[in-house]
Design a protein around this motif. Structure first.
Motif, mmCIF file in Angstrom:
data_model
loop_
_atom_site.group_PDB
_atom_site.id
_atom_site.type_symbol
_atom_site.label_atom_id
_atom_site.label_comp_id
_atom_site.label_asym_id
_atom_site.label_seq_id
_atom_site.Cartn_x
_atom_site.Cartn_y
_atom_site.Cartn_z
ATOM 1 N N UNK A 833 0.832 -1.203 0.000
ATOM 2 C CA UNK A 833 0.000 0.000 0.000
ATOM 3 C C UNK A 833 0.868 1.255 0.000
ATOM 4 N N UNK A 834 1.953 1.230 0.791
ATOM 5 C CA UNK A 834 2.825 2.413 0.821
ATOM 6 C C UNK A 834 3.468 2.654 -0.543
ATOM 7 N N UNK A 835 3.893 1.531 -1.143
ATOM 8 C CA UNK A 835 4.553 1.665 -2.451
ATOM 9 C C UNK A 835 3.586 2.234 -3.487
ATOM 10 N N UNK A 836 2.334 1.886 -3.311
ATOM 11 C CA UNK A 836 1.337 2.403 -4.259
ATOM 12 C C UNK A 836 1.111 3.894 -4.059
ATOM 13 N N UNK A 837 1.231 4.357 -2.802
ATOM 14 C CA UNK A 837 0.904 5.756 -2.530
ATOM 15 C C UNK A 837 2.062 6.709 -2.779
ATOM 16 N N UNK A 838 3.257 6.277 -2.338
ATOM 17 C CA UNK A 838 4.370 7.214 -2.424
ATOM 18 C C UNK A 838 5.514 6.623 -3.204
ATOM 19 N N UNK A 854 9.454 -11.038 3.168
ATOM 20 C CA UNK A 854 9.821 -9.791 2.504
ATOM 21 C C UNK A 854 9.876 -9.959 0.993
ATOM 22 N N UNK A 855 10.202 -11.164 0.557
ATOM 23 C CA UNK A 855 10.283 -11.417 -0.890
ATOM 24 C C UNK A 855 8.943 -11.168 -1.571
ATOM 25 N N UNK A 856 7.888 -11.318 -0.780
ATOM 26 C CA UNK A 856 6.571 -11.106 -1.373
ATOM 27 C C UNK A 856 6.370 -9.653 -1.767
ATOM 28 N N UNK A 857 7.167 -8.779 -1.213
ATOM 29 C CA UNK A 857 7.018 -7.348 -1.537
ATOM 30 C C UNK A 857 7.783 -7.017 -2.822
ATOM 31 N N UNK A 858 8.724 -7.881 -3.147
ATOM 32 C CA UNK A 858 9.614 -7.567 -4.288
ATOM 33 C C UNK A 858 8.861 -7.209 -5.557
ATOM 34 N N UNK A 859 7.854 -7.974 -5.913
ATOM 35 C CA UNK A 859 7.149 -7.623 -7.154
ATOM 36 C C UNK A 859 6.653 -6.178 -7.130
ATOM 37 N N UNK A 860 6.110 -5.741 -5.974
ATOM 38 C CA UNK A 860 5.597 -4.378 -5.880
ATOM 39 C C UNK A 860 6.737 -3.373 -6.023
#
Lengths: 919, 130
Positions: A833-838, A854-860
């Motif tokens: 969500x943060x990556x989407x906003x800022x 944490x790897x699950x965040x990598x795609x984002x």
């Protein structure tokens, strides 16, 4: 030290022993002394006898010589008749050896017939001699008494019988000699000046007495002790005082065989016993010293023994007293060893447990406690209520407290446990509880009917009432309500006190609870003409509490406030959060709480006793219950009040910090602002304003301090007062602009002389972001700082820290202070969500997250354009294959703060298109 | 259970309380109340009462509230009827017990006759999914 009767015995024993010893010593000494004396006397006597023999021998010699001379003369006379050449004989020393002084021959009648020396007339010899010789025909020599001559000299006769051929007495031959001759032996002996030799005629006349050089002849010793002794015994020994010179002598005498003489030798006692006397003195001295020593020793011993016995007695007495106290104590007591084993238990404890003391000793106190109650701590004076299992299987309730007794070194010596039997108390307590419950219930039953009836009648259900009746019914109804409240309060109090009030603890949102309570009391407030206003902050304030009970407390405080408020006034209810506590304040503008009542206000049935307040219809238990409830919930309830002004009742409960909200936002770094202001009040004011505006503030009072601060920390902005002691604000600003590190820090001038400063710095437009005058307009200030900071912040790299551990978040935020701007995400979802906003310049990634890896965040992350570099900051190791996806890998345990910052900086500068840029 | 609440089977051994409560529920609440003096009477009247709600006193001689409930549950007419207990004894442990027996809630004595009907209605609505 009391000298008791008992001690007398041991003292007597010691005294007796001492006396015995002394007696022994003295008897030994006496015996020794006597022995020595005897020995000395014996020695003296031996000497005497030796000397006596010598004297006797000498006397014998002398007399023999005389005798022989006489015999020669007699022979001559018998042969030759009257013509004996006496002179010749005298001169012939071979015959008389010089001893004979003169010779006389006398006829039977005693008349001198021939003499060596001319005699006076027809003198005769001593008739005594004639008589003696004529009577004695044994031919024994006769020694006569000595006679003193006219010239003072003495002579003594020795005579022999002249016998006729027919045997009759024919006269005598006499030889005169000087008795002194007899004494010539004196100097040949060891006799001293005080000693004496005595040669006595058998009838007591002294032939010679010589002592030293003093010679006396012819004394009469007839009645002397010596003569008395000699008459009884021919030989003997005695000690006698000399009649001539008063000297005490040891006399040894012997009677001569051939001659009628007694020879005595006397040695002066004093000299003779001199040696003995010295020895005796020594002995006595030793004995005396020994006696004194023994006496002293005995005394010392006595004292020591008495003292020791007394000490032991004291000890025994004290021990007995303690034992008596211990044994007879009304509470159970046990003494145990450090390991818990009971060493002693008193009577009461044994009774309580139903065991004999022998059975109790050796066990531990805990072994008597029911297993379920063993955990309750009871050390060092803290009493615990525990159940004890008696021998007969019954349970006893006890208040048990253990204290530790330490020895002088501080080590644990013993434990003392005190046990109060509270079985009875517990029983009564339980009875009381049950009674109260039962009574409350019993009271409630009729009250139900009463309230019901009155309520219905007052409510008009039974028809309209005339006004008088209406009033009466209202009175009855309100008092009935009051009674019900009282019963409820009593029951609550009882529950709280016996620990039976159950709380259902849950997260409670305070503002709605307060609002509800206020709403519920609306009618009551209106009745009193009082308004209740609630002040609550925007952010929800939560506390862990039992909502119903908390409501009860709030209601109690509200109703008190309303009751005591004057009409047309307002009761202010304020909710706030401070220092981790949810604070509630209920303020009224009533009469306040009088000074003397302050201490009692929370007690049961306390009402500031005036008829006024009684009419206000309280139960007197409200505050007592409220305080107890708040305290049981872990908070505190208190008040401040001023008589005539009003009262504020406040309580605080531990607040709940909502996790979910912060997890997403994280502890954002509040921008740091430096306030340069010399007036402390204004400085504080500015800091407060900034704090409210969401900024951290440091205060510097002088330009120099400001420089120090800036050297240590990085500031997002500064407020500067121009009027400063020493270096003024303008100079400070100018110097700041010259230095590289501080060139870019935005400055907001807050000064009374702002305009003047502005003129001064005119042209140096870059210098100051905003000019504000005094008095300070808070909104302008905050806005200006915000603008300044956001402008500055834009410079700093934005980093997304994906981390679920709030502690690590906080640490990272602290490190980042002023260097980076951190945003936190605690879960994979939040990160996405943060990556989407800022947009972010870098992602600091923990691998272990609650909802995934944490790897699950990598795609984002990789979907961003451009994708921010990733620094893995985790406990886990990163497989080699995965390393290519990330810019750097840091392990939490192996990385220092400096390394973290350095790595981030490195990574940032390695991606040139991001360094210092903000999109 | 989205029914309307109209008929209440009320069991209370104390005559006075019964009178007052019946009056309060009927006059103020508009309910129809079938009042019983004992669990036994309730069992007798239950089949014909057509009650929407059971309102039971807890402390009663012979059959107390919970026992009455159990017995009523045996009857087909009251097998599923919602129940509210009324009692002076409201210890936390006891309330839990009542809930465990299936009670919607507990009304405490002494009750306010003017508001008790509203309370009951509120409980009813809440239980109906409001």
């Amino acid at each position: 030290m009391a000298f008791e009767r008992r001690y007398l015995y041991s003292s007597t024993a010691i005294v007796a022993a001492a006396l015995l010893l002394i007696a022994l010593i003295w008897s030994i000494t006496s015996e020794r002394v006597a022995y020595e004396r005897a020995m000395a006397v014996k020695d003296a006597r031996d000497d005497n006898r030796n000397i006596g023999s010598l004297v006797e021998e000498h006397t014998q010699g002398v007399l023999s010589a005389l005798n022989q001379g006489l015999a020669f003369v007699r022979l001559q006379y018998m042969r030759d008749g009257a013509h004996v050449p006496l002179l010749q004989v005298l001169q012939d020393s071979s015959i008389n050896r010089g001893l004979i002084g003169s010779i006389e021959i006398a006829g039977p009648d005693g008349r001198i017939v021939e003499a060596s020396a001319p005699t006076v007339g027809n003198a005769g010899i001593d008739p005594a001699i004639v008589a003696a010789l004529s009577a004695d025909d044994t031919d024994a020599p006769f020694i006569g008494l000595p006679r003193q001559e006219g010239d003072g000299t003495w002579r003594a006769p020795i005579a022999r019988r002249l016998t006729q051929p027919d045997g009759s007495f024919g006269g005598a031959v006499l030889a005169w000699f000087d008795p002194v001759e007899l004494g010539n032996v004196y100097r040949r002996t060891s006799l001293g000046e005080e000693d004496a030799i005595l040669i006595l005629h058998r009838d007591g006349r002294a032939l010679l007495r010589r002592s030293g050089d003093r010679v006396s002849i012819g004394d009469d010793y007839g009645d002397a002790p010596l003569m008395k002794a000699a008459r009884q015994e021919p030989q003997g020994s005695l000690i006698t005082r000399g009649r001539v010179d008063n000297v005490i002598r040891i006399l040894d005498y012997t009677t001569m065989r051939d001659y009628p003489l007694i020879v005595a030798v006397g040695t002066a006692e004093d000299p003779a016993l001199g040696g003995y006397r010295r020895k005796a003195r020594d002995y006595y001295t030793i004995a005396s010293v020994a006696t004194i020593a023994i006496a002293v020793l005995a005394l010392v011993l006595m004292r020591a023994i008495v003292r020791q016995r007394a000490a032991v007695d004291d000890l025994v007495r004290n021990e007995r007293r303690f034992r008596a106290t211990f044994d007879q104590a009304f509470v159970g007591m046990a003494q145990s060893a450090p390991d818990g084993q009971i060493l002693q238990a008193n009577q009461k404890l044994c009774e309580m447990l139903g065991y004999e003391e022998d059975e109790v000793r050796g066990r531990t106190m805990d072994s008597f406690v029911l297993p379920a109650d063993r955990d309750i701590p009871r050390h060092d004076g803290r009493a615990a209520q525990q159940r004890l299992l008696r021998k007969d299987g019954r349970i006893a309730w006890a208040d048990v407290a253990t204290t530790v007794v330490r020895d002088s070194a501080g080590a644990v010596d013993r434990c003392v446990t005190v046990v109060h039997d509270i079985t009875e108390f517990k029983r009564i307590d339980r009875m009381k509880s049950e009674f109260v419950s039962m009574v409350s219930h019993e009271l409630r039953t009729p009250l139900t009917s009463i309230r019901g009836s009155l309520g219905l009648v007052a409510g008009g259900v039974a028809g309209a009432l005339p006004e008088a009746a209406r009033n009466l019914v209202d009175i009855a109804k309100s008092n009935c309500e009051r009674l019900i409240r009282l019963i409820n309060d009593i029951l609550d109090t009882e529950k709280i006190e016996s620990g039976k009030m159950a709380f259902e603890i849950a997260e409670v949102e305070m503002a709605p609870l307060l609002a509800a309570a206020i709403a519920a009391n609306q009618g009551f407030a209106e009745q009193h003409g009082v308004m209740v206003v609630l002040h609550a902050p925007q952010e929800p304030v939560r506390a862990m509490a039992d909502a119903d009970r908390l409501t009860q407390v709030v209601t109690n405080l509200l109703s008190n406030a309303i009751k005591f408020s004057p009409p047309d006034s307002a009761v202010q209810v304020t909710l706030s959060e401070a220092a981790g506590n949810a604070q509630v304040e209920v303020q009224d503008r009533g009469p306040g709480i009088p000074h003397e009542f302050r201490d009692r206000i929370f007690r049961k049935f306390s009402q500031a006793d005036s008829s006024d307040s009684r009419a206000r219809g309280g139960t007197g238990l409200g505050l007592n219950i409220s305080k107890a409830i708040v305290e049981k919930l872990g908070g505190t309830l208190g008040f401040t009040s001023e008589v005539g002004q009003g009262s504020i009742f406040h309580f605080g409960l531990p607040a709940v910090v909502p996790r979910t909200a912060t997890a997403a936002m994280g502890p954002r770094t509040r921008p740091l602002v430096l306030v340069v202001e010399d007036d402390p009040d204004i400085a504080r004011l500015i800091a407060m304003m900034l704090d409210k505006g969401g900024f951290e503030a440091d205060i510097a009072r002088t330009a120099a301090h400001a420089r120090e601060h800036m050297a240590q920390r990085h500031y997002a902005a500064m407020t500067v007062d121009l009027k400063l002691p020493g270096e003024d604000g303008v100079a400070l600003i100018r110097s700041m602009r010259r230095e590289r590190p501080t060139r870019e820090v935005p400055v907001i001038v807050v000064s009374a002389v702002a305009d003047e400063g502005r003129i001064q710095l005119n042209g140096e437009a870059h210098a100051v972001a905003e000019w504000l005058g005094k008095p300070i307009d808070e909104n302008r200030l905050v806005r200006a700082v915000r603008e300044a900071v956001s402008g500055e912040e834009a410079q700093r790299p934005r980093i997304l820290h994906v981390e679920d551990d709030p502690d690590i978040q906080r640490v990272a935020a602290a490190i980042a202070q002023g260097i980076f701007h951190f945003e936190f995400a605690g879960t994979v979802a939040e990160a996405r969500s943060a990556l989407a906003q800022w947009r972010f310049d870098l992602v600091l990634l923990d691998l272990r997250l609650p909802d995934g890896s944490g790897w699950d965040v990598m795609p984002a992350i990789e979907a961003q354009d451009p994708p921010p570099p990733v620094v893995v900051f985790s406990v886990d190791d990163v497989p080699v294959a995965a390393r290519s996806r990330v810019a750097a890998v840091l392990t939490k345990t192996g990385t220092s703060n400096e390394k973290l910052v350095a790595t981030i900086r490195e990574v940032l500068s390695a991606t040139p298109e991001r360094a210092g840029m903000r999109s | 259970m989205a029914r309307e609440l109209r008929r209440i089977l009320y069991v209370e051994d104390e005559a006075d309380i019964r009178t007052v409560a019946k009056m309060a529920l009927e006059a103020v609440g508009g309910f129809e109340v079938i009042a019983c003096a004992s669990g036994e009477e309730a069992l007798r009247l239950a089949p014909t009462a057509r009650a929407d709600l059971l309102l039971l006193d807890v402390m009663m001689p012979a059959m107390d509230g919970p026992s009455t409930l159990c017995a009523l549950r045996e009857l087909p007419e009251t097998a599923d009827t919602p129940v509210i207990f009324m009692t002076a004894k409201v210890q936390a442990a006891e309330i839990a017990e009542y809930r465990a027996l299936g009670a919607l809630d507990v009304v405490s004595k002494p009750f306010d006759p003017m508001s008790v009907s509203e309370d009951i209605r509120r409980i009813w609505n809440r239980a109906s999914g409001g």
